[in-house]
Design a protein around this motif. Sequence first.
Motif, mmCIF file in Angstrom:
data_model
loop_
_atom_site.group_PDB
_atom_site.id
_atom_site.type_symbol
_atom_site.label_atom_id
_atom_site.label_comp_id
_atom_site.label_asym_id
_atom_site.label_seq_id
_atom_site.Cartn_x
_atom_site.Cartn_y
_atom_site.Cartn_z
ATOM 1 N N GLY A 54 41.652 49.910 47.471
ATOM 2 C CA GLY A 54 41.708 51.083 46.593
ATOM 3 C C GLY A 54 42.632 52.167 47.117
ATOM 4 N N LEU A 55 43.427 51.843 48.132
ATOM 5 C CA LEU A 55 44.348 52.828 48.711
ATOM 6 C C LEU A 55 45.658 52.867 47.932
ATOM 7 N N GLU A 56 45.824 51.926 47.043
ATOM 8 C CA GLU A 56 47.041 51.828 46.236
ATOM 9 C C GLU A 56 46.608 51.433 44.826
ATOM 10 N N GLU A 57 47.152 52.114 43.844
ATOM 11 C CA GLU A 57 46.766 51.823 42.461
ATOM 12 C C GLU A 57 47.230 50.423 42.039
ATOM 13 N N ILE A 58 46.408 49.747 41.267
ATOM 14 C CA ILE A 58 46.777 48.435 40.730
ATOM 15 C C ILE A 58 47.551 48.660 39.437
ATOM 16 N N SER A 59 48.765 48.108 39.345
ATOM 17 C CA SER A 59 49.599 48.369 38.161
ATOM 18 C C SER A 59 49.215 47.504 36.971
ATOM 19 N N GLY A 60 48.675 46.314 37.260
ATOM 20 C CA GLY A 60 48.303 45.433 36.151
ATOM 21 C C GLY A 60 47.358 44.364 36.637
ATOM 22 N N SER B 207 38.001 42.138 40.651
ATOM 23 C CA SER B 207 36.553 42.341 40.623
ATOM 24 C C SER B 207 35.866 41.777 41.863
ATOM 25 N N ILE B 208 34.711 42.384 42.163
ATOM 26 C CA ILE B 208 33.848 41.899 43.242
ATOM 27 C C ILE B 208 32.510 41.527 42.612
ATOM 28 N N ASP B 209 32.072 40.305 42.854
ATOM 29 C CA ASP B 209 30.826 39.800 42.267
ATOM 30 C C ASP B 209 30.749 40.111 40.770
ATOM 31 N N GLY B 210 31.864 39.944 40.111
ATOM 32 C CA GLY B 210 31.901 40.097 38.665
ATOM 33 C C GLY B 210 32.083 41.527 38.165
ATOM 34 N N LYS B 211 32.054 42.508 39.071
ATOM 35 C CA LYS B 211 32.214 43.899 38.644
ATOM 36 C C LYS B 211 33.677 44.322 38.803
ATOM 37 N N ILE B 212 34.250 44.824 37.723
ATOM 38 C CA ILE B 212 35.657 45.232 37.771
ATOM 39 C C ILE B 212 35.805 46.487 38.641
ATOM 40 N N MET B 213 36.744 46.412 39.594
ATOM 41 C CA MET B 213 36.861 47.453 40.616
ATOM 42 C C MET B 213 38.110 48.311 40.461
ATOM 43 N N ASN B 214 39.001 47.974 39.533
ATOM 44 C CA ASN B 214 40.314 48.640 39.454
ATOM 45 C C ASN B 214 40.248 50.148 39.634
ATOM 46 N N ASP B 215 39.270 50.807 39.008
ATOM 47 C CA ASP B 215 39.244 52.259 39.020
ATOM 48 C C ASP B 215 38.163 52.847 39.923
ATOM 49 N N VAL B 216 37.562 52.011 40.775
ATOM 50 C CA VAL B 216 36.511 52.508 41.672
ATOM 51 C C VAL B 216 37.155 53.160 42.896
ATOM 52 N N GLU B 217 36.665 54.344 43.278
ATOM 53 C CA GLU B 217 37.158 55.080 44.453
ATOM 54 C C GLU B 217 37.030 54.230 45.725
ATOM 55 N N PRO B 218 37.977 54.365 46.646
ATOM 56 C CA PRO B 218 37.899 53.605 47.906
ATOM 57 C C PRO B 218 36.542 53.743 48.598
ATOM 58 N N LYS B 219 36.001 54.969 48.628
ATOM 59 C CA LYS B 219 34.759 55.151 49.384
ATOM 60 C C LYS B 219 33.546 54.528 48.676
ATOM 61 N N ASP B 220 33.709 54.212 47.411
ATOM 62 C CA ASP B 220 32.618 53.562 46.682
ATOM 63 C C ASP B 220 32.794 52.046 46.595
ATOM 64 N N ARG B 221 33.816 51.529 47.278
ATOM 65 C CA ARG B 221 33.978 50.079 47.353
ATOM 66 C C ARG B 221 33.299 49.633 48.633
ATOM 67 N N ASP B 222 32.612 48.521 48.587
ATOM 68 C CA ASP B 222 31.906 48.053 49.774
ATOM 69 C C ASP B 222 32.872 47.250 50.649
ATOM 70 N N ILE B 223 33.942 47.953 51.064
ATOM 71 C CA ILE B 223 35.054 47.304 51.753
ATOM 72 C C ILE B 223 35.452 48.151 52.945
ATOM 73 N N ALA B 224 35.734 47.512 54.082
ATOM 74 C CA ALA B 224 36.286 48.250 55.222
ATOM 75 C C ALA B 224 37.596 47.609 55.640
ATOM 76 N N MET B 225 38.522 48.450 56.075
ATOM 77 C CA MET B 225 39.838 47.942 56.430
ATOM 78 C C MET B 225 40.162 48.276 57.882
ATOM 79 N N VAL B 226 40.727 47.311 58.572
ATOM 80 C CA VAL B 226 41.190 47.529 59.943
ATOM 81 C C VAL B 226 42.713 47.444 59.936
ATOM 82 N N PHE B 227 43.347 48.507 60.451
ATOM 83 C CA PHE B 227 44.805 48.588 60.380
ATOM 84 C C PHE B 227 45.453 48.108 61.673
ATOM 85 N N GLN B 228 46.692 47.679 61.542
ATOM 86 C CA GLN B 228 47.478 47.202 62.680
ATOM 87 C C GLN B 228 47.599 48.277 63.768
#
Length: 226
Positions: free
Chosen positions: A52-58, A62-83
């Motif tokens: 969710g750090l970059e907008e999806i253009s098209g 979805s996660i477990d069937g729920k569309i995530m395109n417009d869900v805020e990063p902090k409300d996604r059950d996702i964690a990212m580890v950067f280089q």
Amino acid sequence: MASLSLKHIRKVYPNGFEAVKDFNLEVEDKEFIIFVGPSGCGKSTTLRMIAGLEEISGGEFSIDGKIMNDVEPKDRDIAMVFQNYALYPHMTVFDNMAFGLKLRKVPKAEIKQKVEEAAKILDLDKLLDRKPKALSGGQRQRVAMGRAIVRNPKVFLMDEPLSNLDAKLRVQMRSEISALHQRLGATIIYVTHDQTEAMTLGTRIVVLKDGDIMQVDSPIKLYNEP
Ligand code: ADP
Ligand code: ADP
């Protein structure tokens, strides 16, 4: 549980550049997916769209069937580890690890418990009061990992998490990541240039080129074909 579905995902940057073209992938719960491909082929862009750090253009993510395109990063059950680990230099190890939980208004006592538990797993329990400056590369990498695991997310995104470590630490962290995957039962998407990492960690490998998927296969098939 976390299965991911990416359907016809595209990314067109504001300057008109199409970095990802029609990306289609179904990821099953607890899979360990590896993205490989030359620099600039769209690996990070795809991870950032999932986070969710970059907008999806098209297309549709979805996660477990729920569309995530417009869900805020902090409300996604996702964690990212950067280089580059992206640690806050002025904060202690504890505060770096606690950051994502504070952001989500988790109660203090719970934060303390979660950070201490993760610190134990990652062998950071004696270093919680240090600043990143006073840590080795391997320890910084562990803090970045710790910041992700304290949230116990369903999905981990890792963008070349080991590429700044020396060869010996890379081997060690590789088995730690493998153990974490088992222990946490999370779904992982992992970018790497290292074929050994891809082969030992991945359940499936996605090969990208110029924003397109070239091939998706198991490590055995991909690397043993004549
Ligand atoms: P990779 O992670 O595979 O190295 P990236 O996803 O970082 O590739 O980049 C994919 C392509 O998109 C590259 O050609 C890169 O130059 C371009 N790109 C990345 N970010 C931007 C941006 N903000 N604006 C325009 N083009 C970008
Ligand atoms: P979360 O776990 O919610 O993603 P993080 O602690 O990873 O929270 O950080 C939140 C955001 O702040 C992320 O987008 C991350 O890239 C960014 N961030 C973290 N550390 C730094 C830093 N030292 N400099 C700039 N941005 C940072």
